[in-house]
Write a protein that holds these residues in place. Structure first.
Motif, PDB file in Angstrom:
ATOM      1  N   ALA A 261       0.822  -1.208   0.000  1.00 20.69           N
ATOM      2  CA  ALA A 261       0.000   0.000   0.000  1.00 20.69           C
ATOM      3  C   ALA A 261       0.859   1.262   0.000  1.00 20.69           C
ATOM      4  N   ILE A 262       2.029   1.188   0.653  1.00 21.68           N
ATOM      5  CA  ILE A 262       2.928   2.346   0.662  1.00 21.68           C
ATOM      6  C   ILE A 262       3.555   2.567  -0.716  1.00 21.68           C
ATOM      7  N   LEU A 263       3.930   1.483  -1.366  1.00 25.25           N
ATOM      8  CA  LEU A 263       4.622   1.590  -2.656  1.00 25.25           C
ATOM      9  C   LEU A 263       3.677   1.823  -3.811  1.00 25.25           C
ATOM     10  N   LEU A 264       2.381   1.470  -3.644  1.00 21.71           N
ATOM     11  CA  LEU A 264       1.452   1.582  -4.772  1.00 21.71           C
ATOM     12  C   LEU A 264       1.285   3.024  -5.268  1.00 21.71           C
ATOM     13  N   PRO A 265       1.077   4.034  -4.408  1.00 21.91           N
ATOM     14  CA  PRO A 265       0.980   5.424  -4.942  1.00 21.91           C
ATOM     15  C   PRO A 265       2.254   5.876  -5.638  1.00 21.91           C
ATOM     16  N   LEU A 266       3.409   5.469  -5.066  1.00 23.77           N
ATOM     17  CA  LEU A 266       4.670   5.843  -5.710  1.00 23.77           C
ATOM     18  C   LEU A 266       4.788   5.210  -7.092  1.00 23.77           C
ATOM     19  N   THR A 267       4.348   3.956  -7.208  1.00 24.86           N
ATOM     20  CA  THR A 267       4.389   3.275  -8.510  1.00 24.86           C
ATOM     21  C   THR A 267       3.444   3.944  -9.502  1.00 24.86           C
ATOM     22  N   LEU A 268       2.268   4.383  -8.991  1.00 22.62           N
ATOM     23  CA  LEU A 268       1.298   5.058  -9.860  1.00 22.62           C
ATOM     24  C   LEU A 268       1.864   6.365 -10.413  1.00 22.62           C
ATOM     25  N   VAL A 269       2.489   7.151  -9.514  1.00 24.29           N
ATOM     26  CA  VAL A 269       3.066   8.436  -9.959  1.00 24.29           C
ATOM     27  C   VAL A 269       4.179   8.199 -10.973  1.00 24.29           C
ATOM     28  N   VAL A 270       5.057   7.230 -10.669  1.00 29.48           N
ATOM     29  CA  VAL A 270       6.157   6.940 -11.586  1.00 29.48           C
ATOM     30  C   VAL A 270       5.630   6.448 -12.914  1.00 29.48           C
ATOM     31  N   GLY A 271       4.546   5.645 -12.898  1.00 31.15           N
ATOM     32  CA  GLY A 271       3.983   5.122 -14.142  1.00 31.15           C
ATOM     33  C   GLY A 271       3.388   6.216 -15.005  1.00 31.15           C
ATOM     34  N   ILE A 272       2.697   7.178 -14.346  1.00 26.49           N
ATOM     35  CA  ILE A 272       2.077   8.256 -15.133  1.00 26.49           C
ATOM     36  C   ILE A 272       3.125   9.173 -15.744  1.00 26.49           C
ATOM     37  N   TYR A 273       4.043   9.617 -14.910  1.00 28.38           N
ATOM     38  CA  TYR A 273       5.053  10.552 -15.415  1.00 28.38           C
ATOM     39  C   TYR A 273       6.139   9.874 -16.236  1.00 28.38           C
ATOM     40  N   GLY A 277       5.979  10.632 -24.495  1.00 33.63           N
ATOM     41  CA  GLY A 277       5.257  11.752 -25.104  1.00 33.63           C
ATOM     42  C   GLY A 277       4.731  12.748 -24.110  1.00 33.63           C
ATOM     43  N   LEU A 278       5.022  12.568 -22.792  1.00 35.13           N
ATOM     44  CA  LEU A 278       4.553  13.501 -21.769  1.00 35.13           C
ATOM     45  C   LEU A 278       5.687  14.455 -21.434  1.00 35.13           C
ATOM     46  N   ASP A 279       5.477  15.732 -21.745  1.00 34.72           N
ATOM     47  CA  ASP A 279       6.481  16.756 -21.502  1.00 34.72           C
ATOM     48  C   ASP A 279       6.099  17.534 -20.252  1.00 34.72           C
ATOM     49  N   LEU A 280       6.853  17.347 -19.201  1.00 34.67           N
ATOM     50  CA  LEU A 280       6.532  18.003 -17.938  1.00 34.67           C
ATOM     51  C   LEU A 280       6.817  19.501 -17.992  1.00 34.67           C
ATOM     52  N   ASN A 281       7.624  19.952 -18.975  1.00 37.62           N
ATOM     53  CA  ASN A 281       7.915  21.374 -19.085  1.00 37.62           C
ATOM     54  C   ASN A 281       6.783  22.153 -19.761  1.00 37.62           C
ATOM     55  N   GLY A 289      -4.350  11.445 -25.171  1.00 37.87           N
ATOM     56  CA  GLY A 289      -4.234  10.073 -24.642  1.00 37.87           C
ATOM     57  C   GLY A 289      -4.010  10.031 -23.145  1.00 37.87           C
ATOM     58  N   PHE A 290      -3.345  11.076 -22.612  1.00 39.12           N
ATOM     59  CA  PHE A 290      -3.102  11.136 -21.172  1.00 39.12           C
ATOM     60  C   PHE A 290      -4.408  11.218 -20.402  1.00 39.12           C
ATOM     61  N   PHE A 291      -5.327  12.051 -20.883  1.00 38.34           N
ATOM     62  CA  PHE A 291      -6.609  12.192 -20.197  1.00 38.34           C
ATOM     63  C   PHE A 291      -7.448  10.917 -20.335  1.00 38.34           C
ATOM     64  N   ILE A 292      -7.336  10.263 -21.490  1.00 37.19           N
ATOM     65  CA  ILE A 292      -8.069   9.002 -21.676  1.00 37.19           C
ATOM     66  C   ILE A 292      -7.574   7.954 -20.685  1.00 37.19           C
ATOM     67  N   VAL A 293      -6.251   7.860 -20.532  1.00 37.14           N
ATOM     68  CA  VAL A 293      -5.678   6.892 -19.581  1.00 37.14           C
ATOM     69  C   VAL A 293      -6.083   7.236 -18.161  1.00 37.14           C
ATOM     70  N   LEU A 294      -6.047   8.520 -17.818  1.00 39.81           N
ATOM     71  CA  LEU A 294      -6.393   8.944 -16.461  1.00 39.81           C
ATOM     72  C   LEU A 294      -7.849   8.636 -16.139  1.00 39.81           C
ATOM     73  N   ILE A 295      -8.748   8.939 -17.085  1.00 39.73           N
ATOM     74  CA  ILE A 295     -10.172   8.656 -16.858  1.00 39.73           C
ATOM     75  C   ILE A 295     -10.413   7.152 -16.761  1.00 39.73           C
ATOM     76  N   SER A 296      -9.714   6.366 -17.614  1.00 35.29           N
ATOM     77  CA  SER A 296      -9.864   4.908 -17.568  1.00 35.29           C
ATOM     78  C   SER A 296      -9.417   4.359 -16.211  1.00 35.29           C
ATOM     79  N   MET A 297      -8.319   4.893 -15.680  1.00 41.49           N
ATOM     80  CA  MET A 297      -7.838   4.443 -14.378  1.00 41.49           C
ATOM     81  C   MET A 297      -8.833   4.749 -13.271  1.00 41.49           C
ATOM     82  N   ILE A 298      -9.459   5.936 -13.359  1.00 39.42           N
ATOM     83  CA  ILE A 298     -10.451   6.307 -12.338  1.00 39.42           C
ATOM     84  C   ILE A 298     -11.664   5.393 -12.424  1.00 39.42           C
ATOM     85  N   ILE A 299     -12.109   5.092 -13.659  1.00 36.78           N
ATOM     86  CA  ILE A 299     -13.272   4.219 -13.838  1.00 36.78           C
ATOM     87  C   ILE A 299     -12.979   2.807 -13.324  1.00 36.78           C
TER      88      ILE A 299
END
Length: 336
Positions: A261-273, A277-281, A289-299
């Motif tokens: 449970a402790i590592l799962l949020p860290l893995t989620l953040v690392v997986g998203i970022y 094709g994701l430019d943090l700058n 596609g990022f929003f599609i993936v995010l909405i799919s994960m929430i669903i």
């Protein structure tokens, strides 16, 4: 080694040979690991049954009784409990005639001390009764020793129960299996001994002598019941061991779940970022596609949460509203 003891109403005497025996004397002969020629001398002198002597020669260890022409032949076992994996059994062979009794046994079995004490100090009436009274007393003495064996078994079960609670290792369950098999052997032997004693109680004999064998029958019956209860105790200890192992496994899984449970949020953040094709700058130009993936994960998360709640794998804790108690009709109210 051989011991010859004669007794009557007046005295108890130990002899070196059979020549000085008086007609009114009753004779008890105890042979410890006798040689073949010594046994043959007594076979000839007392006309012992040859088939019964062959059972002694073959070291038979099956408890039994035989009614022969002028004497009875009985086999009993002396049991010593060494540990939870070792039980030592030695056979005792008894030939009982009209006025004589012969016992044959290994050196590990001691009958002299207890029987001599019984004749000289504890039971003065025994010397006045027939030789069968001594025979029954020796049977009762040997059966009484079985209680010591079961006491040792009970102490062993107590130790195993403590180990099952404090330190449940694999050897504990193995010891319980060995102990369970030993109790099966004890029960079978005690049943045979009870059959022997029960047969003796139904033989025609003097009423004063029945009490000796009746006490032995009551003792062996209680021991059989104890063996049955010990088997139930072993099953309880085994269940306790399994429950403790399951509890330890649950604790281990709980610790692993906490780490997950402790590592799962860290893995989620690392997986998203870590998506290509994701430019943090330049967060303003995020790909669709990022929003599609995010909405799919929430669903998916919401669907799984609903499914687990439906199956009652997850329980929502809330404040329970206690119902207000209505005052009893006709009762007295409590003043505030």
């Amino acid at each position: 080694m051989q011991t010859i003891i004669t007794y009557n109403e007046n005295e108890v005497t130990e002899l070196k040979n059979l020549q000085n025996i008086k007609p009114e004397d009753k004779v008890w002969i105890d042979l410890v690991d006798p040689a073949d020629d010594v046994v043959q001398n007594f076979v000839t002198h007392f006309h012992l049954d040859q088939s019964a002597v062959e059972l002694f020669t073959n070291k038979s260890k099956k408890p039994q009784i035989r009614l022969l022409e002028d004497h009875t032949f009985t086999i009993l076992l002396d049991i010593k409990y060494k540990d939870s994996q070792t039980v030592i059994t030695e056979a005792v062979y008894l030939f009982c005639g009209k006025s004589w009794l012969i016992t044959i046994h290994p050196a590990d079995v001691d009958l002299i001390q207890a029987t001599r004490k019984l004749l000289e100090h504890e039971n003065k009436k025994l010397v006045k009764d027939s030789i069968e009274a001594l025979f029954y007393s020796i049977l009762a003495e040997m059966i009484g020793r079985y209680e010591q064996v079961l006491t040792a078994v009970e102490l062993t079960m107590t130790d195993l129960e403590e180990k099952a609670l404090s330190d449940p290792v694999r050897e504990t369950i193995q010891y319980l299996g060995t102990l369970s098999r030993q109790l099966i052997v004890f029960r079978r032997h005690f049943w045979r001994v009870r059959d022997v004693v029960n047969f003796l109680t139904h033989m025609e004999k003097d009423k004063d002598e029945v009490k000796y064998i009746q006490m032995a029958y009551d003792n062996i019956t209680q021991l059989v019941e104890l063996v049955e209860s010990y088997r139930d105790t072993i099953n309880s200890v085994r269940d306790l061991y399994i429950a403790n192992i399951s509890l330890q496994m649950s604790d281990t899984m709980r610790i692993l779940t906490i780490f997950a449970a402790i590592l799962l949020p860290l893995t989620l953040v690392v997986g998203i970022y870590g998506m290509n094709g994701l430019d943090l700058n330049d967060l303003a130009s995020l790909p669709s596609g990022f929003f599609i993936v995010l909405i799919s994960m929430i669903i998916i998360t919401g669907a799984l949460f609903f499914l687990f709640s439906k199956k009652k794998w997850i329980k929502l804790r809330g404040n329970k509203v206690l119902p207000k108690k209505e005052p009893n009709e006709g009762g007295t109210g409590v003043r505030k």
